[in-house]
Each structure stands twice: as structure tokens, then as C-alpha cells.
Design a protein around this motif. Structure first.
Motif, PDB file in Angstrom:
ATOM      1  N   UNK A  70       0.863  -1.189   0.000  1.00 12.58           N
ATOM      2  CA  UNK A  70       0.000   0.000   0.000  1.00 12.58           C
ATOM      3  C   UNK A  70       0.894   1.232   0.000  1.00 12.58           C
ATOM      4  N   UNK A  71       0.496   2.236  -0.786  1.00 10.47           N
ATOM      5  CA  UNK A  71       1.170   3.532  -0.735  1.00 10.47           C
ATOM      6  C   UNK A  71       0.125   4.625  -0.722  1.00 10.47           C
ATOM      7  N   UNK A  72       0.310   5.580   0.164  1.00 12.29           N
ATOM      8  CA  UNK A  72      -0.513   6.789   0.122  1.00 12.29           C
ATOM      9  C   UNK A  72       0.427   7.950  -0.174  1.00 12.29           C
ATOM     10  N   UNK A  93      -7.522  15.387  -1.858  1.00 14.57           N
ATOM     11  CA  UNK A  93      -6.423  15.403  -2.814  1.00 14.57           C
ATOM     12  C   UNK A  93      -5.488  14.261  -2.431  1.00 14.57           C
ATOM     13  N   UNK A  94      -4.567  13.917  -3.356  1.00 10.35           N
ATOM     14  CA  UNK A  94      -3.650  12.818  -3.105  1.00 10.35           C
ATOM     15  C   UNK A  94      -4.164  11.508  -3.659  1.00 10.35           C
ATOM     16  N   UNK A  95      -3.381  10.447  -3.449  1.00  8.04           N
ATOM     17  CA  UNK A  95      -3.668   9.163  -4.087  1.00  8.04           C
ATOM     18  C   UNK A  95      -3.413   8.003  -3.139  1.00  8.04           C
ATOM     19  N   UNK A  96      -4.122   6.892  -3.403  1.00  6.51           N
ATOM     20  CA  UNK A  96      -3.903   5.624  -2.715  1.00  6.51           C
ATOM     21  C   UNK A  96      -3.596   4.569  -3.775  1.00  6.51           C
ATOM     22  N   UNK A  97      -2.488   3.832  -3.582  1.00  4.28           N
ATOM     23  CA  UNK A  97      -2.083   2.780  -4.511  1.00  4.28           C
ATOM     24  C   UNK A  97      -2.017   1.446  -3.786  1.00  4.28           C
ATOM     25  N   UNK A 117      -3.527   2.347  -9.096  1.00  3.85           N
ATOM     26  CA  UNK A 117      -4.200   3.463  -8.436  1.00  3.85           C
ATOM     27  C   UNK A 117      -5.607   3.018  -8.040  1.00  3.85           C
ATOM     28  N   UNK A 118      -5.936   3.077  -6.735  1.00  5.06           N
ATOM     29  CA  UNK A 118      -7.274   2.680  -6.292  1.00  5.06           C
ATOM     30  C   UNK A 118      -8.114   3.870  -5.847  1.00  5.06           C
TER      31      UNK A 118
END
Length: 346
Positions: A4-6, A57-61, A66-67
Motif C-alpha cells: 500500500x502507498x498513500x 487530494x492525493x492518491x492511494x495505490x 491506483x485505487x
């Protein structure tokens, strides 16, 4: 993929910013505790990973996929994530087997395959033979194990825990800490564990991420978080200890010579400049001795194995130590220091 990456994650609710630009990686198979006081953003982070909330804003992977970002949101049921809540979220009209089997039936797994999979995960969580028990016949710890079994039966590679032990008494909490460690060892799942209990975080996780006011303060091993906190906020939140003012008079490699109340001692340090500093002194690194920091006893409280003694240093600073014997208020003593840490930026 269970990494997981945020990245630069922000979550706002109206004028309130619950998560403020957090970037953090959760390696595959890791056990990460999100630690901090109520309102620090740790549960918001969990909900964004699970898909219950969308980022502002930002992302979760998950791996390279990309989820979630502000324009795209993979639904929770498509993420193969198991979530164990503080409230257990079990069906009271179903027995243990039916509760655990529910995710399999929802995914239309062949009926003939379900009993063996349910029995296997009940054995893993220590509930073999409990399949026909009603939920209201179980203890709090047993209900938490049912909730965990329900995650495991779905073969979730990511398991999220939202303060799962908050409703349990001390004895059950200790037993469940051991159970969670064993589950992680046996499954290799990537686990994210939200808690405000530092003892749980340090005992369970291979990495602790300390949060405050929506920001990430430090992410490191439990040992590093405890021994070498990144700032005064982490030092004050994790573990017992005293932040004492001193003056760095010399530095050699990773060791500084610190003057505190006219006494010089060696302290671990990652800064190389002289001047005013804050030094973290943990109770277990201190002992009453014939030489050391001059101090006066304020009070002594019996804690079972030790007496917790509060001292005062000149000028007006307090120090906490553990003593095998009770000390009298007003007694003049000296304190020897076996370990100290110069807190960065303090």
C-alpha cells in the motif's frame, strides 16, 4: 499485490482537515501501527485505504495500481481488503460458522468448499469447535476472533484493524495481542492497525507511524520510535520519560556531551552543533547513585514491581525514575544516567 502507498493524502470535512498531506508506504507483508491520540487522522487514513472515504487530494495505490484519488474511487468490495472493527460487526442471528462463511456465500463460492475453509480459519484463530455457538454466547475476545476469521476466510491480503481491542479488558487485550502476532506470522498479510494505545503498537507492529493533528510525525521501527523519537511531540506521546533542558558542550560522532544542572553526561545525538537542547531520559535508564544529576524527591508512588519516583532538578525541571525502594519527599539524591537522547528540533 498487497503493498500500500498513500501519496500527499488530504481529507477535508468542510473546514476541518482530518488528514494533511500524508505520504507513507506499507510494504507487502508488513505490520504497521497507526498511533496517535483521538482526532489525529489515523482512522481517516484507514477509511481511505479501505475505500469507505474518497481523498480530497492525493492518491492511494495498491502496488502499482491506483485505487483512489479525487477523480477515481475503486469500491471497497473490489479491493480485497478485510476490516476488523472495534464493534466486531457480527450478525447476531447467525452462529459462528454462518458469520465466518458470509463473505464466501456473498462471493458465490461453491457450497461444498465452504465448510472446510471455515473450519481451517477457525482453527487458525483458536476457535476450532465453536462453529455452532451463537454470537451472544461468546466473550469479547472470542467475538473479535470471529471477526478476524471472517477476514481470513476471504483470503484478504490486506487486513485493517480499527482499534479492535478498545472494548476488551486488560487480560483479553493481552491474549489478543498474542493472537494478532501469530495471525500475522501465519498469513503474511499486510496489516494496518489503528490504535491510541502505545503498548499495543510497540508490542505488535514491525513499524509504528505516529500521527498528530492530521500529520505524520515519524514512521520507524518500535525500537527507534521509543529510543530515538523524531521530535518532542513523539517523545512526549510514546512511553514514559522526561524532557529535560540542557546545554550541548561537545560532540563526537553520534555522541554529545550535555551539561544538565551542572552535571555532564553523554547522550546519543544526530545533531552536531552546540547550544541549548532537550534531552529525553527514560525511567529505566536512570538509577539512584552516589554521583550524577543532583535532584530532590517530590513524591514516590508504589506501582507493584517498582516505586515510581518524581524528582525535581534545578531549575525547576522534573524527572521520573523507577526505584526498587520508596524514597522520602524532600530527600536529596543523585541520579546516574545510562542512556539519553538529544531530541531533534527541541
Amino acid at each position: 499485490m498487497s503493498e500500500i502507498r498513500v501519496e500527499s493524502l488530504v481529507k477535508r470535512y468542510g473546514d476541518t482537515t482530518a488528514l494533511d498531506g500524508v505520504s507513507l508506504a506499507f510494504p507487502e507483508g508488513s505490520f504497521t501501527a497507526l498511533l496517535g491520540p483521538s482526532g489525529c487522522g489515523k482512522t481517516t487514513m484507514l477509511r481511505l485505504i479501505a475505500g469507505f472515504e474518497a481523498p480530497s487530494t492525493g492518491s492511494v495505490y495498491f502496488g502499482d495500481a491506483l485505487v483512489a484519488d479525487p477523480n477515481r474511487q475503486l469500491p471497497p468490495e473490489a479491493r480485497n481488503v478485510g476490516v476488523v472493527f472495534q464493534s466486531y460487526a457480527l450478525w447476531p442471528h447467525m452462529d459462528v460458522t454462518e458469520n465466518v462463511a458470509y463473505p464466501l456465500r456473498a462471493r458465490r463460492v461453491a457450497a461444498a468448499d465452504i465448510p472446510a475453509r471455515v473450519a481451517a480459519v477457525l482453527d487458525i484463530v483458536g476457535l476450532g469447535g465453536f462453529g455452532k455457538r451463537r454470537i451472544d454466547e461468546l466473550s469479547g475476545g472470542q467475538r473479535q476472533r470471529v471477526a478476524l476469521a471472517r477476514c481470513l476466510v476471504a483470503e484478504a491480503r490486506i487486513i485493517l484493524f480499527d482499534e479492535p481491542l478498545a472494548n476488551l479488558d486488560m487480560h483479553l487485550r493481552s491474549a489478543m495481542v498474542d493472537a494478532f502476532r501469530e495471525i500475522h506470522r501465519r498469513t503474511g498479510a499486510t496489516i494496518v492497525y489503528v490504535t491510541h494505545d502505545q503498548a499495543e503498537a510497540l508490542a505488535l507492529a514491525d513499524r509504528v507511524a505516529v500521527m498528530s493533528k492530521g500529520k505524520l510525525l515519524q514512521a520507524a521501527s518500535p525500537r527507534e520510535i521509543y529510543r530515538s523519537p523524531a521530535d518532542a511531540a513523539v517523545a512526549g506521546f510514546v512511553g514514559r520519560g522526561s524532557l529535560v533542558s540542557g546545554n550541548a558542550v561537545d560532540h563526537a560522532g553520534e555522541t554529545a556531551t550535555i551539561d544538565i544542572a551542572g552535571h555532564r553526561l553523554a547522550a546519543r545525538s544526530n545533531r552536531e552543533r552546540a547550544g541549548a537542547v532537550k534531552v529525553l531520559l527514560r525511567p529505566e535508564a536512570l538509577r539512584i547513585a552516589t554521583e550524577g544529576l543532583p535532584a530532590t524527591v517530590l513524591d514516590s508512588v508504589y506501582r507493584g514491581p517498582v516505586h515510581e519516583v518524581r524528582l525535581t532538578l534545578e531549575p525547576g525541571q522534573h524527572l521520573l525514575i523507577d526505584s526498587a525502594e520508596a524514597l522520602m519527599a524532600g530527600q536529596q539524591v543523585h541520579v546516574a544516567v545510562s542512556d539519553a537522547w538529544v531530541v531533534p528540533g527541541a
